[in-house]
Design a protein around this motif. Structure first.
Motif, PDB file in Angstrom:
ATOM      1  N   ARG A  78      42.999  39.377  33.921  1.00  0.00           N
ATOM      2  CA  ARG A  78      42.979  38.416  34.788  1.00  0.00           C
ATOM      3  C   ARG A  78      41.481  37.288  34.449  1.00  0.00           C
ATOM      4  N   HIS A 113      44.051  45.168  32.568  1.00  0.00           N
ATOM      5  CA  HIS A 113      44.645  44.284  33.777  1.00  0.00           C
ATOM      6  C   HIS A 113      42.788  43.283  33.407  1.00  0.00           C
ATOM      7  N   TYR A 143      46.219  35.567  40.875  1.00  0.00           N
ATOM      8  CA  TYR A 143      44.862  36.751  41.301  1.00  0.00           C
ATOM      9  C   TYR A 143      44.289  36.417  42.602  1.00  0.00           C
TER      10      TYR A 143
END
Length: 162
Positions: free
Chosen positions: A94, A90, A62
Motif C-alpha cells: 500500500r 499489505h 485504498y
C-alpha cells in the motif's frame, strides 16, 4: 453521470475504486477513538494556514486515514493488526502504491495517538513545514572557518612548526 460540485472533482478521488469510495464513506461514519482524537487535534491544534487535512480519503484501491493533498502527505493511525506479518506486507504494498502516486506516508500507532497526541501532531507539523538545512559554514564565521583557524594554531604531529 457523476455528481456535480467540488467533491466530484476532488483530485484524491480520481482513479479511486468504487469499493474504496464506499469504504471511505463507511470509515468516516465509524472512526475509531484514536482516529477521532487525532482528527480533533488536526483541526484544533495545527495552524490553519497550509494545514488542510481530509479524513478517510479514497486513493486508488485504498483508503487513507488523513490526507493533506497540497503537501501530498498521508497520516495513518495503525491498530494492533499492523504488527502481524500479513498486515505488514499489505502495508508495504500500500505504501509503495501511495509513494508511486506522489504521497509521503506517516504512520502512528493507536497507542501513540492516545498517549502522546501532542507529539504526534508536532511530528505531522514538522513534516508539513520542514526546516531548511543549516548553512555550512555558518554565516557568523563559525563552522569550517573556525576549525581551520584553530588547526593552523596547533603544532603538527610531525613536529614541524608552521
Amino acid at each position: 453521470m457523476p455528481p456535480a460540485g467540488k467533491w466530484a472533482r476532488t483530485p484524491s478521488h480520481v482513479g479511486a475504486t468504487f469499493r474504496a469510495k464506499a469504504l471511505a464513506v463507511d470509515q468516516r461514519r465509524n472512526m475509531t477513538d484514536p482516529e477521532r482524537r487525532l482528527w480533533r487535534s488536526l483541526r484544533k491544534d495545527l495552524p490553519e494556514d497550509g494545514s488542510h487535512f481530509r479524513r478517510q480519503v479514497a486513493i486508488g484501491p485504498y483508503v487513507a486515514d488523513f490526507v493533506h493533498l497540497g503537501a501530498r502527505l498521508i497520516v495513518e493511525v495503525d491498530g494492533n493488526q499492523h504488527g502481524f506479518e500479513r498486515q505488514a506486507r499489505h502495508d508495504e504494498k500500500r505504501d509503495a502504491y501511495l509513494a508511486n502516486a506522489g504521497f509521503e506516508v506517516l504512520r502512528f500507532s493507536n497507542h501513540d495517538v492516545m498517549r502522546a497526541t501532542r507529539s504526534v501532531v508536532d511530528t505531522i507539523f514538522a513534516a508539513l513545514h520542514p526546516s531548511p538545512p543549516t548553512p555550512y559554514p555558518s554565516p557568523r564565521g563559525g563552522g569550517e572557518a573556525r576549525a581551520s583557524r584553530s588547526s593552523s594554531q596547533q603544532p603538527s604531529l610531525s613536529g614541524d612548526v608552521s
